[in-house]
Design a protein around this motif. Structure first.
Motif, PDB file in Angstrom:
ATOM      1  N   PRO A  58       0.832  -1.204   0.000  1.00  0.00           N
ATOM      2  CA  PRO A  58       0.000   0.000   0.000  1.00  0.00           C
ATOM      3  C   PRO A  58       0.867   1.255   0.000  1.00  0.00           C
ATOM      4  CG  PRO A  58       0.070  -0.972   2.197  1.00  0.00           C
ATOM      5  CD  PRO A  58       0.774  -1.932   1.284  1.00  0.00           C
ATOM      6  N   ALA A  59       0.698   2.093  -0.986  1.00  0.00           N
ATOM      7  CA  ALA A  59       1.513   3.302  -1.100  1.00  0.00           C
ATOM      8  C   ALA A  59       0.642   4.444  -1.599  1.00  0.00           C
ATOM      9  CB  ALA A  59       2.680   3.077  -2.062  1.00  0.00           C
ATOM     10  N   ARG A  60       1.018   5.640  -1.228  1.00  0.00           N
ATOM     11  CA  ARG A  60       0.322   6.828  -1.726  1.00  0.00           C
ATOM     12  C   ARG A  60       1.291   8.000  -1.734  1.00  0.00           C
ATOM     13  NH1 ARG A  60      -3.530   8.234   3.519  1.00  0.00           N
ATOM     14  NH2 ARG A  60      -1.838   8.480   5.005  1.00  0.00           N
ATOM     15  N   ILE A  61       1.051   8.950  -2.591  1.00  0.00           N
ATOM     16  CA  ILE A  61       1.839  10.179  -2.639  1.00  0.00           C
ATOM     17  C   ILE A  61       1.055  11.243  -1.887  1.00  0.00           C
ATOM     18  CG2 ILE A  61       2.844  11.956  -4.127  1.00  0.00           C
ATOM     19  CD1 ILE A  61       3.127   9.803  -6.287  1.00  0.00           C
ATOM     20  N   LYS A  62       1.639  11.756  -0.827  1.00  0.00           N
ATOM     21  CA  LYS A  62       0.913  12.696   0.027  1.00  0.00           C
ATOM     22  C   LYS A  62       1.105  14.123  -0.480  1.00  0.00           C
ATOM     23  CE  LYS A  62      -0.198  11.892   4.071  1.00  0.00           C
ATOM     24  NZ  LYS A  62      -0.361  11.764   5.529  1.00  0.00           N
ATOM     25  N   ASP A  63       0.553  14.365  -1.654  1.00  0.00           N
ATOM     26  CA  ASP A  63       0.630  15.708  -2.244  1.00  0.00           C
ATOM     27  C   ASP A  63      -0.543  15.854  -3.210  1.00  0.00           C
ATOM     28  OD1 ASP A  63       1.219  18.123  -3.395  1.00  0.00           O
ATOM     29  OD2 ASP A  63       3.340  17.694  -3.705  1.00  0.00           O
ATOM     30  N   ARG A  64      -1.710  16.140  -2.660  1.00  0.00           N
ATOM     31  CA  ARG A  64      -2.917  16.250  -3.484  1.00  0.00           C
ATOM     32  C   ARG A  64      -2.776  17.377  -4.506  1.00  0.00           C
ATOM     33  NH1 ARG A  64      -7.840  14.098  -3.061  1.00  0.00           N
ATOM     34  NH2 ARG A  64      -7.448  13.269  -1.002  1.00  0.00           N
ATOM     35  N   ASN A  65      -2.020  18.409  -4.167  1.00  0.00           N
ATOM     36  CA  ASN A  65      -1.819  19.517  -5.088  1.00  0.00           C
ATOM     37  C   ASN A  65      -1.099  19.045  -6.355  1.00  0.00           C
ATOM     38  OD1 ASN A  65      -1.837  22.356  -5.813  1.00  0.00           O
ATOM     39  ND2 ASN A  65       0.360  22.346  -5.398  1.00  0.00           N
ATOM     40  N   LEU A  66      -0.117  18.154  -6.185  1.00  0.00           N
ATOM     41  CA  LEU A  66       0.584  17.606  -7.338  1.00  0.00           C
ATOM     42  C   LEU A  66      -0.364  16.766  -8.188  1.00  0.00           C
ATOM     43  CD1 LEU A  66       3.072  16.975  -9.029  1.00  0.00           C
ATOM     44  CD2 LEU A  66       3.704  15.216  -7.359  1.00  0.00           C
ATOM     45  N   GLY A  67      -1.239  16.008  -7.554  1.00  0.00           N
ATOM     46  CA  GLY A  67      -2.228  15.237  -8.301  1.00  0.00           C
ATOM     47  C   GLY A  67      -3.132  16.135  -9.131  1.00  0.00           C
ATOM     48  N   ALA A  68      -3.557  17.261  -8.544  1.00  0.00           N
ATOM     49  CA  ALA A  68      -4.406  18.216  -9.274  1.00  0.00           C
ATOM     50  C   ALA A  68      -3.646  18.821 -10.450  1.00  0.00           C
ATOM     51  CB  ALA A  68      -4.881  19.314  -8.330  1.00  0.00           C
ATOM     52  N   LYS A  69      -2.372  19.118 -10.249  1.00  0.00           N
ATOM     53  CA  LYS A  69      -1.561  19.666 -11.341  1.00  0.00           C
ATOM     54  C   LYS A  69      -1.433  18.659 -12.473  1.00  0.00           C
ATOM     55  CE  LYS A  69       1.352  22.865  -8.689  1.00  0.00           C
ATOM     56  NZ  LYS A  69       2.733  23.156  -8.240  1.00  0.00           N
ATOM     57  N   LEU A  70      -1.257  17.391 -12.115  1.00  0.00           N
ATOM     58  CA  LEU A  70      -1.111  16.357 -13.130  1.00  0.00           C
ATOM     59  C   LEU A  70      -2.381  16.236 -13.963  1.00  0.00           C
ATOM     60  CD1 LEU A  70       1.035  14.334 -14.035  1.00  0.00           C
ATOM     61  CD2 LEU A  70      -0.024  12.638 -12.551  1.00  0.00           C
ATOM     62  N   LEU A  71      -3.528  16.279 -13.311  1.00  0.00           N
ATOM     63  CA  LEU A  71      -4.792  16.210 -14.042  1.00  0.00           C
ATOM     64  C   LEU A  71      -4.955  17.424 -14.951  1.00  0.00           C
ATOM     65  CD1 LEU A  71      -7.430  14.698 -14.541  1.00  0.00           C
ATOM     66  CD2 LEU A  71      -8.425  15.936 -12.591  1.00  0.00           C
ATOM     67  N   ASN A  72      -4.541  18.597 -14.479  1.00  0.00           N
ATOM     68  CA  ASN A  72      -4.611  19.800 -15.310  1.00  0.00           C
ATOM     69  C   ASN A  72      -3.695  19.687 -16.526  1.00  0.00           C
ATOM     70  OD1 ASN A  72      -6.522  21.150 -13.780  1.00  0.00           O
ATOM     71  ND2 ASN A  72      -5.002  22.130 -12.466  1.00  0.00           N
ATOM     72  N   SER A 135     -10.789   7.590 -20.033  1.00  0.00           N
ATOM     73  CA  SER A 135     -11.438   8.904 -20.079  1.00  0.00           C
ATOM     74  C   SER A 135     -10.774   9.820 -19.059  1.00  0.00           C
ATOM     75  CB  SER A 135     -12.926   8.767 -19.761  1.00  0.00           C
ATOM     76  OG  SER A 135     -13.094   8.349 -18.405  1.00  0.00           O
ATOM     77  N   LEU A 136     -11.140  11.095 -19.100  1.00  0.00           N
ATOM     78  CA  LEU A 136     -10.620  12.032 -18.109  1.00  0.00           C
ATOM     79  C   LEU A 136     -11.114  11.679 -16.717  1.00  0.00           C
ATOM     80  CD1 LEU A 136     -10.906  15.467 -19.989  1.00  0.00           C
ATOM     81  CD2 LEU A 136      -8.837  14.154 -19.493  1.00  0.00           C
ATOM     82  N   ASN A 137     -12.331  11.149 -16.634  1.00  0.00           N
ATOM     83  CA  ASN A 137     -12.845  10.714 -15.329  1.00  0.00           C
ATOM     84  C   ASN A 137     -12.005   9.579 -14.761  1.00  0.00           C
ATOM     85  OD1 ASN A 137     -14.919  12.557 -15.076  1.00  0.00           O
ATOM     86  ND2 ASN A 137     -16.434  11.247 -16.073  1.00  0.00           N
ATOM     87  N   ASP A 138     -11.543   8.678 -15.633  1.00  0.00           N
ATOM     88  CA  ASP A 138     -10.667   7.593 -15.181  1.00  0.00           C
ATOM     89  C   ASP A 138      -9.339   8.151 -14.677  1.00  0.00           C
ATOM     90  OD1 ASP A 138     -12.559   5.741 -15.827  1.00  0.00           O
ATOM     91  OD2 ASP A 138     -11.588   5.058 -17.673  1.00  0.00           O
ATOM     92  N   TRP A 139      -8.811   9.170 -15.342  1.00  0.00           N
ATOM     93  CA  TRP A 139      -7.583   9.822 -14.868  1.00  0.00           C
ATOM     94  C   TRP A 139      -7.799  10.351 -13.452  1.00  0.00           C
ATOM     95  CZ3 TRP A 139      -2.595  10.646 -16.525  1.00  0.00           C
ATOM     96  CH2 TRP A 139      -2.276  10.218 -17.820  1.00  0.00           C
ATOM     97  N   LYS A 140      -8.919  11.055 -13.253  1.00  0.00           N
ATOM     98  CA  LYS A 140      -9.175  11.634 -11.933  1.00  0.00           C
ATOM     99  C   LYS A 140      -9.329  10.558 -10.870  1.00  0.00           C
ATOM    100  CE  LYS A 140     -12.067  14.928  -9.441  1.00  0.00           C
ATOM    101  NZ  LYS A 140     -12.041  14.141  -8.213  1.00  0.00           N
ATOM    102  N   THR A 141     -10.015   9.471 -11.204  1.00  0.00           N
ATOM    103  CA  THR A 141     -10.230   8.389 -10.234  1.00  0.00           C
ATOM    104  C   THR A 141      -8.906   7.785  -9.797  1.00  0.00           C
ATOM    105  OG1 THR A 141     -12.405   7.850 -11.147  1.00  0.00           O
ATOM    106  CG2 THR A 141     -11.290   6.140  -9.872  1.00  0.00           C
ATOM    107  N   GLU A 142      -8.042   7.467 -10.749  1.00  0.00           N
ATOM    108  CA  GLU A 142      -6.764   6.839 -10.418  1.00  0.00           C
ATOM    109  C   GLU A 142      -5.824   7.813  -9.718  1.00  0.00           C
ATOM    110  OE1 GLU A 142      -6.359   3.755 -10.543  1.00  0.00           O
ATOM    111  OE2 GLU A 142      -8.081   3.212 -11.789  1.00  0.00           O
ATOM    112  N   ILE A 143      -5.831   9.068 -10.131  1.00  0.00           N
ATOM    113  CA  ILE A 143      -4.994  10.075  -9.472  1.00  0.00           C
ATOM    114  C   ILE A 143      -5.415  10.244  -8.017  1.00  0.00           C
ATOM    115  CG2 ILE A 143      -4.593  12.578  -9.367  1.00  0.00           C
ATOM    116  CD1 ILE A 143      -4.354  12.551 -12.422  1.00  0.00           C
ATOM    117  N   ASP A 144      -6.721  10.282  -7.771  1.00  0.00           N
ATOM    118  CA  ASP A 144      -7.214  10.451  -6.401  1.00  0.00           C
ATOM    119  C   ASP A 144      -6.800   9.288  -5.504  1.00  0.00           C
ATOM    120  OD1 ASP A 144      -8.365  12.867  -6.970  1.00  0.00           O
ATOM    121  OD2 ASP A 144     -10.401  12.088  -7.207  1.00  0.00           O
TER     122      ASP A 144
END
Length: 211
Positions: A58-72, A135-144
């Protein structure tokens, strides 16, 4: 960098591990303790998160801001026309266009901007290769799922960029590609060089027991 432990600090251990032995850290580790991974660049952090998840850790990147930038960045690449079959070509076109724009900037900022641009390109390619979002929704789901700052009682391997890792610590701490620090480029200002030294200090002082 002159780093001295506190007088009451316990003895610790520092190891250098080859990339192909990275997962060995977790095979023999006490998974009830905290894990803290840190990296100066975004793409290697994402790639190692994917490696851990693929291996069942189990791993996660603790930087939600970076995830939002990636989606953008994904939205910027596709410009409203996402097609899983042509996405990588769109990334190439986007990268070349952005690189040409950067090359018209003053020389002193070109190298840093190009380094950041390559980092985002490598993130997009690595993420797409693993998840093949339809889809873009799939990108958001996996990024989240990966870029998550929430707290949990479940033991998770937390991964941080240097910026997001300030103030954090772990019993087991590992630096991904420490040889990439400091980032240096031509006409780097004194302030930028000092910031790179500060990043090294942050990375080296996150450990509680083993690094």
């Amino acid at each position: 960098i002159d780093i001295k432990p506190a007088p009451t600090a316990p003895d610790g251990e520092i190891m250098m591990i080859k990339e192909n032995h990275f997962l060995d850290i977790f095979d023999s580790a006490d998974m009830s303790l905290s894990f803290f991974g840190i990296c100066i660049k975004n793409a290697p952090l994402l790639i190692f998160a994917i490696r851990l998840l693929t291996a069942g850790y189990p791993a996660r990147i603790k930087d939600r801001n970076l995830g939002a930038k990636l989606l953008n960045k994904v939205k910027e690449v596709v410009r409203g026309n996402y097609d899983v079959n042509t996405f990588l070509s769109q990334v190439d076109n986007w990268f070349n266009f952005q690189a040409n724009s950067i090359n018209r900037l003053p020389e002193k900022v070109q190298n840093q901007r190009l380094t950041e641009l390559r980092d985002y390109r490598d993130c997009l390619v690595a993420f797409f290769a693993k998840f093949q979002p339809k889809s873009l929704n799939d990108w958001k789901t996996e990024i989240d799922k990966i870029f998550d700052e929430s707290t949990t009682t479940k033991k998770i391997i937390d991964l941080y960029t240097i910026h997001s890792g300030k103030g954090g610590e772990g019993h087991y701490t590992f630096i991904i590609y420490p040889e990439n620090m400091p980032i240096e480029f031509e006409k780097q200002s004194t302030e930028e060089r000092q910031q790179e030294q500060h990043n090294i200090y942050v990375a080296l002082t996150r450990c509680l027991t083993r690094a």
